[in-house]
Design an enzyme around this catalytic site. Structure first.
Site, mmCIF file in Angstrom:
data_model
loop_
_atom_site.group_PDB
_atom_site.id
_atom_site.type_symbol
_atom_site.label_atom_id
_atom_site.label_comp_id
_atom_site.label_asym_id
_atom_site.label_seq_id
_atom_site.Cartn_x
_atom_site.Cartn_y
_atom_site.Cartn_z
ATOM 1 C CB CYS A 2 -16.799 -11.391 -27.211
ATOM 2 S SG CYS A 2 -15.677 -10.878 -25.913
ATOM 3 N NE ARG A 27 -23.097 -11.727 -27.892
ATOM 4 C CZ ARG A 27 -23.912 -12.493 -27.175
ATOM 5 N NH1 ARG A 27 -25.185 -12.520 -27.470
ATOM 6 N NH2 ARG A 27 -23.469 -13.220 -26.195
ATOM 7 C CD1 TRP A 76 -17.773 -4.673 -23.301
ATOM 8 C CD2 TRP A 76 -17.040 -6.195 -21.828
ATOM 9 N NE1 TRP A 76 -17.920 -4.149 -22.038
ATOM 10 C CE2 TRP A 76 -17.477 -5.062 -21.117
ATOM 11 C CE3 TRP A 76 -16.522 -7.279 -21.112
ATOM 12 C CZ2 TRP A 76 -17.437 -4.970 -19.731
ATOM 13 C CZ3 TRP A 76 -16.483 -7.196 -19.726
ATOM 14 C CH2 TRP A 76 -16.936 -6.051 -19.051
ATOM 15 C CG ASN A 102 -18.687 -14.426 -25.223
ATOM 16 O OD1 ASN A 102 -18.209 -13.691 -24.368
ATOM 17 N ND2 ASN A 102 -19.976 -14.454 -25.513
ATOM 18 N N GLY A 103 -16.096 -15.348 -23.005
ATOM 19 C CA GLY A 103 -16.054 -15.912 -21.651
ATOM 20 C C GLY A 103 -14.735 -15.610 -20.994
ATOM 21 C CD GLU A 482 -34.561 0.585 -16.129
ATOM 22 O OE1 GLU A 482 -33.830 0.057 -15.282
ATOM 23 O OE2 GLU A 482 -34.389 0.452 -17.350
ATOM 24 C CE LYS A 486 -32.037 2.034 -19.461
ATOM 25 N NZ LYS A 486 -32.466 0.707 -19.215
ATOM 26 C CD GLU A 489 -27.590 1.079 -19.664
ATOM 27 O OE1 GLU A 489 -28.753 1.424 -19.337
ATOM 28 O OE2 GLU A 489 -27.313 -0.072 -20.018
ATOM 29 C CG HIS A 505 -32.548 8.852 6.953
ATOM 30 N ND1 HIS A 505 -32.720 9.068 8.301
ATOM 31 C CD2 HIS A 505 -33.788 8.663 6.443
ATOM 32 C CE1 HIS A 505 -34.013 8.984 8.594
ATOM 33 N NE2 HIS A 505 -34.684 8.755 7.479
ATOM 34 C CE LYS A 605 -30.030 -5.640 -25.139
ATOM 35 N NZ LYS A 605 -30.742 -4.561 -24.443
HETATM 36 O O1 M6R Z 1 -30.126 -9.748 -20.175
HETATM 37 P P1 M6R Z 1 -30.409 -9.366 -18.760
HETATM 38 O O2 M6R Z 1 -31.773 -8.823 -18.543
HETATM 39 O O3 M6R Z 1 -30.085 -10.477 -17.799
HETATM 40 O O4 M6R Z 1 -29.382 -8.187 -18.466
HETATM 41 C C1 M6R Z 1 -29.270 -7.638 -17.188
HETATM 42 C C2 M6R Z 1 -28.548 -6.312 -17.242
HETATM 43 O O5 M6R Z 1 -27.242 -6.480 -17.722
HETATM 44 C C3 M6R Z 1 -29.265 -5.284 -18.112
HETATM 45 O O6 M6R Z 1 -30.580 -5.101 -17.690
HETATM 46 C C4 M6R Z 1 -28.534 -3.938 -18.076
HETATM 47 O O7 M6R Z 1 -28.601 -3.389 -16.813
HETATM 48 C C5 M6R Z 1 -29.134 -3.011 -19.131
HETATM 49 N N1 M6R Z 1 -28.129 -2.683 -20.097
HETATM 50 C C6 M6R Z 1 -29.615 -1.725 -18.597
HETATM 51 O O8 M6R Z 1 -30.156 -0.929 -19.611
#
Ligand code: M6R
Length: 610
Positions: A2, A27, A76, A102-103, A482, A486, A489, A505, A605
């Protein structure tokens, strides 16, 4: 996950808080709220499900709320669905306290049942509300003493902002495992979970540490430990420009951040290359330490973990030392084999991901030395690591990471070269060849970015595919992971990444006529092997989008339906170039599908809950 912002000063607080919340919206973005102390009406809370704009509409851009002290929050959801009632700030039943958090308060249920048995009524399903109600329950006229009692009663992770109707001249803050920053100005003070929220007003900040409590007034601030003993805090100057956290004419932050990659790579690498050598002044790994090092344990989540997968191939090749890469969320619970000779390489853009932070602390407790690769300066992981190397990518706002990934990879290469030089595992000419190629990468990235129309075109053909597979071998596989993340996501298309040799497999049963397979075939020594795997899926009717280097494009084009090529480079550096077409493909597919690219559903984020 958050976002928190607080203001106390001479100006109207609500517009300042709304502006801060807009900058923090990445966030968390399922609901938002404000608590403002109005000298006439007392403590007022306005909150709403939805984006910050809904809150802005409700409050006429904040002008409907009068008062020079207040808190804001963008949520969030963890406990309780996104709704008006579950939005923060939460008030105590008698309206004396308002709290943003937050938490996660892990023992909230037990506290809630206790308070309910004492006759207190709850308005929301959240864990946070217990903090507001406990404040009321323990309050005997001294807010700081009450905060200490509440913190002793709650368990879990928190960044808390608390205001009290009886003392409108101060804001109280407390943190454990979730970031909080104090911003210091002349005649005002700010509180925020992220520096982006307050940089417009001040560049002088203090980072709260775990267990600390802060008291902010317009003119001053004090920080205490858990027993209310004063703590001296160091002030830090934030030196990046606010424009770095703005869209600057781009439709999305993600597009801007993709385009910024040549610069981000240059900024991260070039100052650390001097006279053909890698110079990492912040790193104190001696030849003796490195010779005795038994393994490197890479710990990270999400895209940072994918950097770790590429790093395993790279570092094992350069150092001839075992490298294990593990998801941070698994590390703590897998009884990891770590000794005092283990180097834990912790990778995190935000430096606040709670799983990564917890795993890092565990690795440290087990005796490992921790080297952190982090983007956010002053973040918790950066401060707690033994050594830290910053990616100088600038602020990354889009939830889907791009330039942070590229610069994390860049640092992996520098760390590899730095260690290889001390371990004598690389011939001088090999070392020089990699350094020379590193210098070429920004310009090659620019080349890829200037030819992005092809990728845009492929995205326009494939944006409606229900399921997309990514295959590759070795570091191509790492990039495939990755590329797949991407895509899913931000476009919500189901996607999986496989080591190309593994497909047969099991997963090959999912390939049917028309399935799109993105085949990464940049890895020179495995080109033929990957092509064989491509032929296997092609003969089952898959459409193939192939990615390779310019020198092999013609060869690959004989097997695949469409070819994307990136400039040739040193084989170990290939992921840096290959990932860009993958990012662009995901971006354009999501654009065609009309997705909310910078704020994909259900995500945030910075993931500060376990
Ligand atoms: O801030 P961080 O690199 O620790 O975050 C890790 C993941 O949450 C972050 O890489 C996430 O997978 C990305 N949103 C992917 O695009």
């Amino acid at each position: 996950m958050c976002g928190i912002v607080g203001y106390i000063g001479q100006e109207e607080a609500a517009p300042i808080l709304l502006d801060g919340l807009r900058r923090l919206e990445y966030r968390g973005y399922d609901s938002a709220g404000l608590a403002i102390f109005d000298p006439k009406d007392g403590l007022r809370v306005v909150k709403s499900k939805g984006r910050i704009q809904a809150l802005a509409d409700l409050t006429q851009d904040g002008t409907a709320l009068k008062g020079t002290m207040g808190l804001g929050h963008t949520r969030w959801a963890t406990h309780g669905a996104p709704s008006d009632l579950n939005s923060h700030p939460h008030m105590s039943e008698d309206g004396t306290f308002a709290v943003v958090h937050n938490g996660i308060i892990e023992n909230y249920m037990e506290i809630k049942e206790f308070l309910q048995s004492e006759g207190i009524h709850f308005a929301s399903d959240t864990d946070t509300e217990v903090v507001a109600q406990l404040m009321e329950y323990y309050y005997e006229g001294n807010v700081l003493d009450t905060v200490v009692k509440v913190l002793n009663r709650i368990q879990g992770a928190y960044a808390l902002g608390i205001v009290c109707a009886d003392c409108p001249d101060r804001i109280i803050a407390a943190r454990k495992d979730s970031p909080l920053i104090l911003g210091c100005g002349s005649g005002f003070h700010l509180l925020a979970s992220d520096v982006t929220a307050i940089i417009k007003h001040t560049r002088e900040v203090c980072y709260l540490d775990d267990g600390e409590i802060a008291e902010l007034t317009a003119d001053s601030f004090w920080v205490y430990d858990a027993y209310l003993r004063p703590v001296e805090k160091e002030r830090h100057h934030v030196d990046w420009e606010i424009s770095a956290a703005e869209k600057g004419g781009y439709e999305h932050f993600m597009a801007k951040e993709i385009i910024e990659q040549p610069k981000a790579f240059r900024d991260t690498v070039f100052p650390r290359l001097q006279e053909g050598r890698v110079v990492l002044d912040d790193l104190q790994l001696t030849p003796a330490y490195l010779a005795a090092m038994d393994k490197i344990y890479i710990i990270a989540c999400g895209s940072s973990y994918h950097v770790g997968v590429a790093a395993k191939y790279t570092l094992e090749k350069l150092l001839r030392k075992p490298v294990e890469v593990t998801l941070a969320s698994e590390f703590r619970y897998c009884d990891p084999i770590v000794t005092e000779h283990t180097l834990a390489l912790v990778i995190s853009q935000s430096g606040e991901t709670i799983d990564t932070l917890a795993a890092m602390r565990e690795a440290k407790a087990l005796g490992a030395r921790v080297l952190a690769v982090v983007n956010v300066v002053g973040s918790t992981i950066a401060r707690e690591a033994d050594d830290v190397l910053y990616t100088w990518a600038g602020p990354e706002i889009a939830v889907a990471t791009t330039k942070a990934y590229s610069t994390q990879l860049a640092l992996v290469y520098l760390i590899g070269l730095y260690c290889a030089e001390r371990l004598h595992t690389l011939l001088p000419e090999e070392y020089a060849a990699i350094v020379a190629e590193l210098k070429e990468i920004p310009q090659k990235l620019e080349q890829i970015l200037s030819n992005r129309e092809d990728i845009q075109f492929f995205a326009s053909i494939y944006f409606n595919h229900p399921s997309i597979f990514f295959i590759g071998r070795n570091i191509d596989y790492a990039v495939g992971l990755e590329g797949s993340l991407k895509l899913k996501e931000i476009s919500y298309i189901h996607s999986e990444a496989y080591a190309a040799g593994e497909l047969k497999h099991g997963t090959i049963s999912l390939i049917e006529p028309g399935t799109l397979v993105v085949a990464l075939a940049g890895c020179g020594k495995l080109f033929e092997k990957t092509v064989s795997n491509v032929v296997e899926v092609k003969s089952r009717g898959a459409d193939i989008l192939g990615l390779t280097t310019v020198s092999r494009a013609e060869e690959l084009a004989k097997t695949v339906d469409h070819t994307i090529s990136v400039p040739d480079t040193h084989p170990l550096l290939l992921p840096t170039l290959e990932v860009v077409p993958m990012q662009l493909f995901a971006y354009y597919v999501a654009l065609h599908r009309g997705c909310d690219i910078d704020k994909p559903r259900n995500l945030a984020k910075s993931v500060t809950v376990e």
